[in-house]
Design a protein around this motif. Structure first.
Motif, short mmCIF file in Angstrom:
data_model
loop_
_atom_site.label_atom_id
_atom_site.label_comp_id
_atom_site.label_asym_id
_atom_site.label_seq_id
_atom_site.Cartn_x
_atom_site.Cartn_y
_atom_site.Cartn_z
N LEU A 95 0.71 -1.12 0.34
CA LEU A 95 0.12 -0.10 -0.03
C LEU A 95 1.20 1.20 -0.46
N LEU A 96 2.30 1.29 0.87
CA LEU A 96 2.69 2.80 0.91
C LEU A 96 3.83 2.89 -0.03
N SER A 97 4.38 1.45 -0.47
CA SER A 97 5.81 1.59 -1.24
C SER A 97 5.30 2.38 -2.57
N PRO A 98 6.39 3.89 -2.92
CA PRO A 98 6.64 4.60 -4.00
C PRO A 98 6.16 3.42 -5.59
N TRP A 99 7.47 2.43 -5.47
CA TRP A 99 7.35 2.15 -6.70
C TRP A 99 5.84 0.86 -6.99
N ILE A 100 5.22 0.41 -6.06
CA ILE A 100 4.57 -0.92 -5.91
C ILE A 100 3.16 -0.03 -6.13
N VAL A 101 2.82 1.54 -5.83
CA VAL A 101 1.56 1.99 -6.30
C VAL A 101 2.18 2.72 -7.92
N GLN A 102 3.12 3.38 -7.84
CA GLN A 102 3.82 3.76 -9.43
C GLN A 102 3.02 2.76 -10.42
N PHE A 103 3.21 1.61 -10.91
CA PHE A 103 2.66 0.66 -11.60
C PHE A 103 1.52 0.36 -11.57
#
Length: 370
Positions: A95-103
């Motif tokens: 939920l809080l990872s900038p990488w996971i959320v961006q993709f």
């Protein structure tokens, strides 16, 4: 509706402007033959269903929702295998990872296809004693790896190793604590691994058939010469554009070093500068716990499991940095996301878990004194 050349003009004459009205440099539209492009074919069909003006917004929503659904399945299985603590940490990272959320909503990367194979591999680990579920897991791995490969080969080593991530930890722990269990676990690793490999090969063969107009062997040769050598190892730098030569000449160690320096947060509230420190802290915490258990004469199985899981997650993440060396050298603006196939999650979970064990021991001692 197809654009009409006479009515709309030629695509070669298209002009793009930024928000201030400044004309942007011209690009070109061309075929991208490096993959099947299944996601593009699917979105083209779905575009007929949604209103023209909002189709892309709907696609973003559907793709992000698919990633969310896969994440929920993984969290459910983690809760079954490890308990609520592990599931909460993985959920927080998703939920809080900038990488996971961006993709998550990206229509090219379709991120849910990266983690879908992992969910089936984890299913096999959780329900290892149920032959029916193990069989379903293998079929799921085959189909999901095929889906990922048909959408693109980027990160495929990490995706495929992610399918056996938890099974590798099962095997390592069994080897040291219960050797009778090891042959069965190894057999499951083989079954899941073969299913993943077959899914990948099926996609490659279809891609080769399309690429060479039905001549699969010629297509395979073309894929190897123009894609594999360009993105991995073995390519002659002189055979590729000058912009790609440095990536082919760089060593695996050079590439790996690039990915130990985060320019972003690991997750919201935790700086990427802490990455190296968390690596050291997690390893030391595990070794300290194992050493203490050894002194007492009984090593805790869960601590051993966590050690093998962290090691397996590290191998899973770095596999693309090493085997996809040329791609990783160039794509440092994207490939940090590979650390999120369990490794970052465990770097956060392990210190918290060890702290919880200490706190629980302290509370129990206080109660006994009373």
């Amino acid at each position: 509706m197809k654009l009409d050349r006479e009515k709309n003009g030629s695509l070669s004459e298209i002009k793009l402007f930024d928000a201030s009205g400044k004309e942007l440099p011209k690009g070109i539209f061309s075929e991208y033959p490096s993959q099947i492009g299944l996601q593009g074919r699917a979105f083209r069909i779905l575009a007929r269903v949604f209103p023209y003006e909002s189709a892309v917004t709907w696609f973003h929503l559907l793709t992000a929702a698919a990633m969310a659904l896969v994440a929920v399945v993984i969290l459910f299985l983690l809760n079954r295998k490890f308990g609520i603590g592990m599931a909460v940490v993985w959920g927080a990272v998703f939920l809080l990872s900038p990488w996971i959320v961006q993709f998550a909503r990206n229509l090219y990367w379709v991120e849910f296809t990266w983690f879908l194979p992992m969910s089936f591999g984890l299913l096999c680990s959780v329900y290892a004693d149920n032959k029916k579920i193990v069989g379903i897991s293998c079929i799921g791995v085959f189909l999901s790896v095929f889906l990922k490969s048909a959408c693109g080969y980027e990160y495929i080593t990490t995706v495929m190793m992610g399918t056996i991530l938890f099974l590798m930890a099962d095997a390592g722990t069994a080897l040291l604590t219960d050797k009778k269990e090891f042959p069965e676990i190894f057999k499951r690793i083989l079954l899941v691994g073969i299913a993943a490999l077959l899914g990948f090969l099926a996609a490659v063969c279809i891609h080769a058939y399309i690429r060479a107009d039905g001549d699969i062997w010629r297509g395979l040769c073309s894929i190897y010469e123009k894609n594999v050598l360009e993105r991995t190892w073995g390519g002659n730098p002189e055979d590729f554009p000058e912009s790609e030569r440095a990536s082919l000449e760089a060593s695996a160690l050079t590439v790996l070093k690039l990915y130990f320096h985060f320019d972003t947060s690991l997750i919201m509230g935790i700086s990427g500068k802490l990455f190296g420190g968390l690596c050291i802290l997690s390893v030391l915490a595990l070794f300290w716990r194992i050493w203490k258990d050894k002194i007492r004469g009984e090593i805790d199985k869960s601590t051993l499991y966590m050690f093998f899981l962290l090691f397996s997650a590290f191998l899973t993440s770095v596999s693309w940095f090493v085997l996809g060396k040329a791609h990783s050298y160039i794509h440092t603006h994207m490939n940090f996301v590979m650390w999120y196939f369990g490794f970052i999650q465990l770097l956060i979970y392990i210190p918290l878990h060890m702290l919880w064990i200490k706190l629980k021991g302290y509370i129990l001692r206080k109660k006994r004194k009373r």
